[in-house]
Scaffold this motif. Structure first.
Motif, PDB file in Angstrom:
ATOM      1  N   LEU A  13      62.978  29.231  19.062  1.00 14.17           N
ATOM      2  CA  LEU A  13      62.998  29.648  20.459  1.00 14.17           C
ATOM      3  C   LEU A  13      63.644  28.551  21.312  1.00 14.17           C
ATOM      4  O   LEU A  13      63.664  27.378  20.928  1.00 14.17           O
ATOM      5  CB  LEU A  13      61.577  29.914  20.955  1.00 14.17           C
ATOM      6  N   SER A  14      64.155  28.932  22.468  1.00  9.11           N
ATOM      7  CA  SER A  14      64.781  27.955  23.358  1.00  9.11           C
ATOM      8  C   SER A  14      63.761  26.897  23.773  1.00  9.11           C
ATOM      9  O   SER A  14      62.544  27.135  23.791  1.00  9.11           O
ATOM     10  CB  SER A  14      65.374  28.646  24.585  1.00  9.11           C
ATOM     11  N   SER A  15      64.256  25.732  24.137  1.00  7.09           N
ATOM     12  CA  SER A  15      63.376  24.582  24.377  1.00  7.09           C
ATOM     13  C   SER A  15      62.428  24.809  25.546  1.00  7.09           C
ATOM     14  O   SER A  15      61.291  24.326  25.528  1.00  7.09           O
ATOM     15  CB  SER A  15      64.219  23.332  24.622  1.00  7.09           C
ATOM     16  N   PHE A  58      69.719  44.587  19.334  1.00  7.61           N
ATOM     17  CA  PHE A  58      68.900  43.467  19.784  1.00  7.61           C
ATOM     18  C   PHE A  58      67.575  43.973  20.328  1.00  7.61           C
ATOM     19  O   PHE A  58      67.530  44.719  21.305  1.00  7.61           O
ATOM     20  CB  PHE A  58      69.636  42.670  20.861  1.00  7.61           C
ATOM     21  N   GLN A  59      66.472  43.587  19.675  1.00  5.83           N
ATOM     22  CA  GLN A  59      65.121  43.916  20.121  1.00  5.83           C
ATOM     23  C   GLN A  59      64.406  42.610  20.443  1.00  5.83           C
ATOM     24  O   GLN A  59      64.019  41.872  19.537  1.00  5.83           O
ATOM     25  CB  GLN A  59      64.381  44.707  19.045  1.00  5.83           C
ATOM     26  N   THR A  79      62.180  37.462  19.063  1.00 10.17           N
ATOM     27  CA  THR A  79      61.452  36.264  19.505  1.00 10.17           C
ATOM     28  C   THR A  79      60.233  35.995  18.627  1.00 10.17           C
ATOM     29  O   THR A  79      59.827  34.841  18.472  1.00 10.17           O
ATOM     30  CB  THR A  79      61.027  36.382  20.977  1.00 10.17           C
ATOM     31  N   MET A  80      59.659  37.044  18.041  1.00  8.67           N
ATOM     32  CA  MET A  80      58.551  36.822  17.107  1.00  8.67           C
ATOM     33  C   MET A  80      59.041  36.008  15.909  1.00  8.67           C
ATOM     34  O   MET A  80      58.408  35.017  15.511  1.00  8.67           O
ATOM     35  CB  MET A  80      57.971  38.151  16.635  1.00  8.67           C
ATOM     36  N   LEU A 139      70.593  36.323  14.728  1.00  4.95           N
ATOM     37  CA  LEU A 139      69.601  37.377  14.916  1.00  4.95           C
ATOM     38  C   LEU A 139      69.285  38.052  13.592  1.00  4.95           C
ATOM     39  O   LEU A 139      70.126  38.106  12.685  1.00  4.95           O
ATOM     40  CB  LEU A 139      70.122  38.429  15.891  1.00  4.95           C
ATOM     41  N   ARG A 140      68.089  38.576  13.471  1.00  2.13           N
ATOM     42  CA  ARG A 140      67.722  39.364  12.296  1.00  2.13           C
ATOM     43  C   ARG A 140      68.506  40.667  12.256  1.00  2.13           C
ATOM     44  O   ARG A 140      68.897  41.128  11.193  1.00  2.13           O
ATOM     45  CB  ARG A 140      66.219  39.661  12.332  1.00  2.13           C
ATOM     46  N   ASN A 141      68.672  41.280  13.426  1.00  2.00           N
ATOM     47  CA  ASN A 141      69.391  42.544  13.509  1.00  2.00           C
ATOM     48  C   ASN A 141      70.403  42.456  14.645  1.00  2.00           C
ATOM     49  O   ASN A 141      70.123  42.856  15.778  1.00  2.00           O
ATOM     50  CB  ASN A 141      68.424  43.701  13.746  1.00  2.00           C
TER      51      ASN A 141
END
Length: 284
Positions: free
Chosen positions: A81-83, A66-67, A72-73, A60-62
């Motif tokens: 992203l998940s498949s 978790f945002q 997801t961006m 994760l970026r942060n």
């Protein structure tokens, strides 16, 4: 000429349902028109509705906060992203027309379809602050809602117990589809098929088949264009003063949502053509 593609996002548990019958008509008719039709059967594929950390592959970026939208961006930009999300996004990219087929649940879509919207329409892929509404990313695509109700049409009138169906549809059609830029076609509403005789349901399906034949020639619903607003945080993204003054003398608001304290524009989210189909009394 390249073959056109239609995506139908389908949410019903039973292949014997009226929604499934509508789906079959859609696939048959659009295929006859030369479309390549893709169906995302959300229940059959056990599409996961909840948006979680599992939708992001890798770090994760942060990690401390978790945002989902932000993470997801970035994951979309980096193809992390998940498949299942990436597969649905591929389908949307390929489609010129997207139809959402579902039974109305609690004045909205079923949870699994809401989860599809939450997870698939990620920031960057489907929208940004620079690319939204009539300037949106999917402005060259068309989308529409096609759904069944348990209630009769009279219950969803402005003086009916459920209130105006135009108000019910505003969050989905403006807040989701139009926000992502889609040209939103008038919804196809199948009023209370469970309480209709077989002949009434057959008439509904035939009316839908007839509509599909001319669907691409239909004009989309009307929404307030971004150009009417001050698109800045300083201006509050509010209607520009000169526009507001100009609208003061008009008898109706601009749209269902931008009513300006006036009567709603008639059938702004449904069009008059979406009346109940013949053969099924709204009193049944």
């Amino acid at each position: 000429m390249a073959q056109k593609t239609a995506l139908i996002v389908f949410a019903h548990q039973s292949p014997a349902s009226f929604n499934a019958a509508v789906l079959d008509v859609s696939v048959q008719e659009l295929t006859q028109q030369g479309y390549r039709v893709i169906v995302s059967d959300l229940y059959a594929t056990n599409f996961r509705a909840n948006a979680t950390r599992d939708d992001i592959i890798g770090d994760l970026r942060n990690p401390d906060l978790f945002q989902y939208g932000e993470e997801t961006m970035w994951a979309w930009k980096e193809r992390r992203l998940s498949s299942d999300i990436m597969e649905e996004q591929r389908k949307v990219e390929e489609a010129e027309l997207v139809i959402f087929q579902f039974p109305l649940y609690w004045f909205s879509v079923p949870a699994v379809m809401k989860g599809w919207m939450d997870r698939v329409l990620t920031q960057g892929f489907a929208f940004s602050l620079e690319k939204m509404y009539n300037n949106g990313i999917f402005k060259d695509k068309k989308a529409m809602l096609s759904f069944t109700t348990g209630a009769t049409q009279t219950m969803f009138q402005a003086d009916g117990i459920n209130g105006d169906i135009n108000v019910t549809l505003w969050p989905l059609q403006n807040g989701t589809l139009h926000f992502c830029g889609f040209q939103v076609l008038a919804p196809q509403i199948f009023w209370s098929p469970a309480h209709c005789p077989a002949a009434g349901r057959a008439a509904m399906l035939e009316a839908w088949r007839a509509r599909l034949k001319g669907l691409q020639e239909e004009k989309p619903l009307t929404f307030a264009p971004c150009e009417l607003f001050d698109l800045s945080f300083a201006g509050g993204f509010l209607l520009r003063p000169e526009v507001k003054k100009e609208k003061e003398l008009q008898p109706f608001g601009i749209t269902t949502g931008h009513h300006l304290g006036k009567p709603l524009p008639p059938d702004n989210q449904t069009r008059a053509s979406q009346d109940q189909e013949p053969g099924c009394s709204s009193n049944l």
